[in-house]
Motif scaffolding. Structure first.
Motif, PDB file in Angstrom:
ATOM      1  N   ILE A 136       0.828  -1.213   0.000  1.00  0.00           N
ATOM      2  CA  ILE A 136       0.000   0.000   0.000  1.00  0.00           C
ATOM      3  C   ILE A 136       0.860   1.260   0.000  1.00  0.00           C
ATOM      4  N   CYS A 137       1.854   1.292   0.846  1.00  0.00           N
ATOM      5  CA  CYS A 137       2.690   2.495   0.960  1.00  0.00           C
ATOM      6  C   CYS A 137       4.040   2.367   0.276  1.00  0.00           C
ATOM      7  N   ASN A 138       4.420   1.142  -0.105  1.00  0.00           N
ATOM      8  CA  ASN A 138       5.786   0.923  -0.574  1.00  0.00           C
ATOM      9  C   ASN A 138       5.888   0.153  -1.882  1.00  0.00           C
ATOM     10  N   GLY A 139       4.754  -0.120  -2.526  1.00  0.00           N
ATOM     11  CA  GLY A 139       4.797  -0.914  -3.752  1.00  0.00           C
ATOM     12  C   GLY A 139       5.652  -0.285  -4.843  1.00  0.00           C
ATOM     13  N   GLY A 140       5.624   1.032  -4.927  1.00  0.00           N
ATOM     14  CA  GLY A 140       6.416   1.717  -5.951  1.00  0.00           C
ATOM     15  C   GLY A 140       7.904   1.623  -5.711  1.00  0.00           C
ATOM     16  N   ILE A 141       8.299   1.822  -4.457  1.00  0.00           N
ATOM     17  CA  ILE A 141       9.731   1.790  -4.137  1.00  0.00           C
ATOM     18  C   ILE A 141      10.280   0.367  -4.240  1.00  0.00           C
ATOM     19  N   ILE A 142       9.433  -0.621  -3.909  1.00  0.00           N
ATOM     20  CA  ILE A 142       9.846  -2.017  -4.082  1.00  0.00           C
ATOM     21  C   ILE A 142      10.059  -2.307  -5.567  1.00  0.00           C
ATOM     22  N   GLY A 143       9.080  -1.887  -6.396  1.00  0.00           N
ATOM     23  CA  GLY A 143       9.203  -2.110  -7.834  1.00  0.00           C
ATOM     24  C   GLY A 143      10.440  -1.447  -8.411  1.00  0.00           C
ATOM     25  N   TYR A 144      10.745  -0.242  -7.946  1.00  0.00           N
ATOM     26  CA  TYR A 144      11.940   0.462  -8.421  1.00  0.00           C
ATOM     27  C   TYR A 144      13.199  -0.317  -8.047  1.00  0.00           C
ATOM     28  N   ALA A 145      13.264  -0.783  -6.785  1.00  0.00           N
ATOM     29  CA  ALA A 145      14.457  -1.513  -6.330  1.00  0.00           C
ATOM     30  C   ALA A 145      14.659  -2.792  -7.141  1.00  0.00           C
ATOM     31  N   VAL A 146      13.579  -3.533  -7.364  1.00  0.00           N
ATOM     32  CA  VAL A 146      13.683  -4.764  -8.143  1.00  0.00           C
ATOM     33  C   VAL A 146      14.146  -4.452  -9.573  1.00  0.00           C
ATOM     34  N   GLU A 147      13.572  -3.406 -10.143  1.00  0.00           N
ATOM     35  CA  GLU A 147      13.919  -3.004 -11.504  1.00  0.00           C
ATOM     36  C   GLU A 147      15.407  -2.664 -11.632  1.00  0.00           C
ATOM     37  N   HIS A 148      15.990  -2.134 -10.548  1.00  0.00           N
ATOM     38  CA  HIS A 148      17.402  -1.734 -10.572  1.00  0.00           C
ATOM     39  C   HIS A 148      18.297  -2.732  -9.838  1.00  0.00           C
ATOM     40  N   GLN A 149      17.769  -3.955  -9.635  1.00  0.00           N
ATOM     41  CA  GLN A 149      18.542  -5.079  -9.081  1.00  0.00           C
ATOM     42  C   GLN A 149      19.114  -4.759  -7.690  1.00  0.00           C
ATOM     43  N   VAL A 150      18.337  -4.037  -6.903  1.00  0.00           N
ATOM     44  CA  VAL A 150      18.692  -3.766  -5.505  1.00  0.00           C
ATOM     45  C   VAL A 150      18.008  -4.814  -4.631  1.00  0.00           C
ATOM     46  N   PRO A 151      18.747  -5.571  -3.801  1.00  0.00           N
ATOM     47  CA  PRO A 151      18.137  -6.592  -2.958  1.00  0.00           C
ATOM     48  C   PRO A 151      17.082  -6.008  -2.015  1.00  0.00           C
ATOM     49  N   VAL A 152      15.969  -6.714  -1.897  1.00  0.00           N
ATOM     50  CA  VAL A 152      14.855  -6.270  -1.057  1.00  0.00           C
ATOM     51  C   VAL A 152      14.418  -7.411  -0.147  1.00  0.00           C
ATOM     52  N   LYS A 153      14.181  -7.095   1.111  1.00  0.00           N
ATOM     53  CA  LYS A 153      13.515  -8.010   2.030  1.00  0.00           C
ATOM     54  C   LYS A 153      12.321  -7.275   2.634  1.00  0.00           C
ATOM     55  N   VAL A 154      11.223  -8.002   2.817  1.00  0.00           N
ATOM     56  CA  VAL A 154      10.027  -7.469   3.456  1.00  0.00           C
ATOM     57  C   VAL A 154       9.774  -8.263   4.726  1.00  0.00           C
ATOM     58  N   VAL A 155       9.571  -7.564   5.840  1.00  0.00           N
ATOM     59  CA  VAL A 155       9.221  -8.209   7.103  1.00  0.00           C
ATOM     60  C   VAL A 155       7.756  -7.900   7.400  1.00  0.00           C
ATOM     61  N   VAL A 156       6.928  -8.924   7.504  1.00  0.00           N
ATOM     62  CA  VAL A 156       5.526  -8.772   7.885  1.00  0.00           C
ATOM     63  C   VAL A 156       5.405  -9.221   9.339  1.00  0.00           C
ATOM     64  N   VAL A 157       5.047  -8.308  10.219  1.00  0.00           N
ATOM     65  CA  VAL A 157       5.170  -8.563  11.659  1.00  0.00           C
ATOM     66  C   VAL A 157       4.034  -9.410  12.212  1.00  0.00           C
ATOM     67  N   THR A 158       2.782  -9.161  11.791  1.00  0.00           N
ATOM     68  CA  THR A 158       1.649  -9.902  12.360  1.00  0.00           C
ATOM     69  C   THR A 158       1.088 -10.911  11.365  1.00  0.00           C
ATOM     70  N   ASP A 159       0.206 -11.773  11.875  1.00  0.00           N
ATOM     71  CA  ASP A 159      -0.388 -12.818  11.040  1.00  0.00           C
ATOM     72  C   ASP A 159      -1.570 -12.312  10.215  1.00  0.00           C
ATOM     73  N   GLY A 160      -2.023 -11.070  10.490  1.00  0.00           N
ATOM     74  CA  GLY A 160      -3.139 -10.518   9.721  1.00  0.00           C
ATOM     75  C   GLY A 160      -4.489 -11.110  10.060  1.00  0.00           C
ATOM     76  N   ASN A 161      -4.585 -11.829  11.176  1.00  0.00           N
ATOM     77  CA  ASN A 161      -5.849 -12.448  11.566  1.00  0.00           C
ATOM     78  C   ASN A 161      -6.764 -11.387  12.169  1.00  0.00           C
ATOM     79  N   ASP A 162      -7.515 -10.714  11.293  1.00  0.00           N
ATOM     80  CA  ASP A 162      -8.387  -9.620  11.721  1.00  0.00           C
ATOM     81  C   ASP A 162      -9.809 -10.079  12.021  1.00  0.00           C
ATOM     82  N   THR A 163      -9.998 -11.358  12.281  1.00  0.00           N
ATOM     83  CA  THR A 163     -11.281 -12.019  12.575  1.00  0.00           C
ATOM     84  C   THR A 163     -12.149 -12.186  11.329  1.00  0.00           C
ATOM     85  N   LYS A 164     -11.805 -11.498  10.239  1.00  0.00           N
ATOM     86  CA  LYS A 164     -12.576 -11.637   8.997  1.00  0.00           C
ATOM     87  C   LYS A 164     -11.880 -12.551   7.997  1.00  0.00           C
ATOM     88  N   THR A 165     -10.571 -12.641   8.109  1.00  0.00           N
ATOM     89  CA  THR A 165      -9.778 -13.362   7.115  1.00  0.00           C
ATOM     90  C   THR A 165      -8.759 -14.243   7.805  1.00  0.00           C
TER      91      THR A 165
END
Length: 453
Positions: free
Chosen positions: A58-87
């Motif tokens: 949502i906030c970083n898709g563009g910068i991630i795409g730019y880094a990948v396009e320019h062969q800059v290594p990227v790691k993403v850390v997702v902290v929670t499981d996203g269990n919002d009771t709906k999904t």
């Protein structure tokens, strides 16, 4: 008369055009006056920290795409499981994998920690130690998420911080992008604090940028899908003393389209009516929060004990934020101050909290200090409740509690604290909050403070 009439008509026309020009300049058709950033170059390594499975795009898709396009290594850390009771957490996991895959990342580039959605503030403030874990709604005290980095890890603040420290040490990022401490969603604000703490403990010296997602009710403006607009900083977070310094990352048409395509992978979270579509703009927005330097001073302690002096300003908090958006002024924290005694062994230092209205006896005001030292993290909580101030200190093997001096001067609470709190490490992180009936009414960002001894 005709000449006079023409002159008046011409004057009206000039004024009207000037007003129209000004009005259009206030709309986000034009790029804001921000420097470009982050600057991503060959040799960089980009780490994105996301509280939930979707924040990374949502906030970083563009910068991630730019880094990948320019062969800059990227790691993403997702902290929670996203269990919002709906999904289910599995669905949220798969959405993150599929969404980031569209941007060019591989599954092994995404690191999932698996902490409970909605628990991060509690882990940071109340369940820090491994032997005092958070108990989830299902009764679990350990991570039971199948994709977690640390299998069976404890639901505790120290475990989460250690996870981040391990990732930073192993991946060696040169740029870390993480949530803004001014974000009003609790998991985002806590993730900001955890990141500040992990980078302080690892002595990280690279670049750090934050992203903002939740600042209701009027930001972003407009809160809808306008891909031809620029995302501009919220007015109330611009020009603050020791506040965020904004920068703008412009996206190419290709990067915009790729980001929009990646949004479609998050079907359970990003629906056609969602305000999250506001973040599909011509740019992404980031901010830097600098370390705040504080120099100990030789002050007259009698001035504080008699209520004649207020500590120097540390940082300003936004007026009109929090649960009630500033409608309840006694609960709205507006600034934090600090005056550290040069005598850090026996002297007393002073911390202040200022509110928009006179402090309320029905609320509790807390200041949290986290201080790394050779033995671990010392956690200090300063509280003001019903006109009485107290201080709790919790280290790796002991805890103490005591009443401390309190002076209230107009809308400012001034608390005297032991100066030896600051003697073992020049760095600490600090945040303040207002609590009523267990609910958070306002909170400041977590800020890194350096004591220049």
């Amino acid at each position: 008369m005709k000449l006079k009439y023409k002159t008046i008509l011409l004057s009206v026309l000039v004024v009207t055009l000037a007003l129209m020009t000004f009005s259009y300049s206030q709309l986000p058709f034009y790029p804001p006056e921000c420097p470009a950033g982050p600057s991503i170059n060959p040799g960089d390594r980009l780490l994105i920290v996301a509280p939930h499975p979707d924040d990374e795009v949502i906030c970083n898709g563009g910068i991630i795409g730019y880094a990948v396009e320019h062969q800059v290594p990227v790691k993403v850390v997702v902290v929670t499981d996203g269990n919002d009771t709906k999904t289910s957490p599995v669905t949220r996991h798969n959405e993150s994998i599929n969404g980031t895959k569209i941007l060019g990342l591989k599954e092994e580039d995404i690191i999932f920690l698996g902490y409970k959605d909605g628990s991060l503030r509690i882990l940071l403030n109340d369940h820090w130690e491994i032997d005092n874990p958070f108990t989830a709604s299902d009764g679990s005290k350990q991570i039971n998420y199948p994709y977690a980095l640390e299998k069976n890890g404890t639901y505790s603040g120290s475990s989460l911080t250690n996870n981040l420290k391990t990732i930073i040490t192993d991946f060696k990022p040169t740029i870390i992008v993480y949530p803004s401490g001014d974000d009003e969603q609790f998991d985002h604000q806590a993730t900001s604090g955890f990141t500040e703490l992990a980078t302080t403990q690892t002595r990280y010296n690279g670049s750090k940028y934050t992203y903002l997602l939740h600042l209701p009710p009027n930001w972003p403006s407009p809160r809808s899908y306008y891909p031809e607009y620029y995302l501009i900083p919220p007015t109330k977070l611009v020009g603050m003393e020791n506040g965020p310094q904004w920068s703008m990352f412009n996206l190419t048409t290709h990067q915009q389209r790729l980001k929009e395509e990646s949004f479609q992978a998050y079907r359970t979270q990003i629906v056609p009516s969602s305000y999250l579509l506001s973040f599909l703009r011509k740019n992404e927005l980031f901010a830097e929060y600098s370390t705040i330097n504080v120099s100990p001073s030789n002050f007259n302690e009698n001035n504080y004990t008699r209520g004649l002096q207020v500590p120097p300003l540390l940082f300003v908090d936004t007026v009109g934020d929090g649960k009630y958006h500033g409608k309840e002024k006694p609960w709205d924290i507006t600034s934090v101050g600090m005056d550290i005694n040069k005598d850090v062994v026996t002297g007393k230092s002073w911390i202040s909290l200022k509110t928009a209205g006179e402090p309320s006896s029905s609320a509790v005001y807390n200041v949290h200090l986290y201080i790394p030292n050779p033995e671990g993290i010392e956690r200090v909580k300063i509280s003001v409740e019903s006109g009485v101030a107290s201080l709790e200190r919790e280290g790796s093997d002991n805890s103490t509690s005591e009443e401390i001096p309190l002076k209230i001067k107009n809308n400012t609470m001034i608390m005297g604290i032991p100066g030896n709190i600051f003697k073992n490490n020049p760095y600490l992180i600090l945040s303040a909050e207002t609590i009523k009936s267990g609910g958070v009414l306002d909170q400041t960002p977590w800020r890194i403070i350096k004591v220049n001894t």
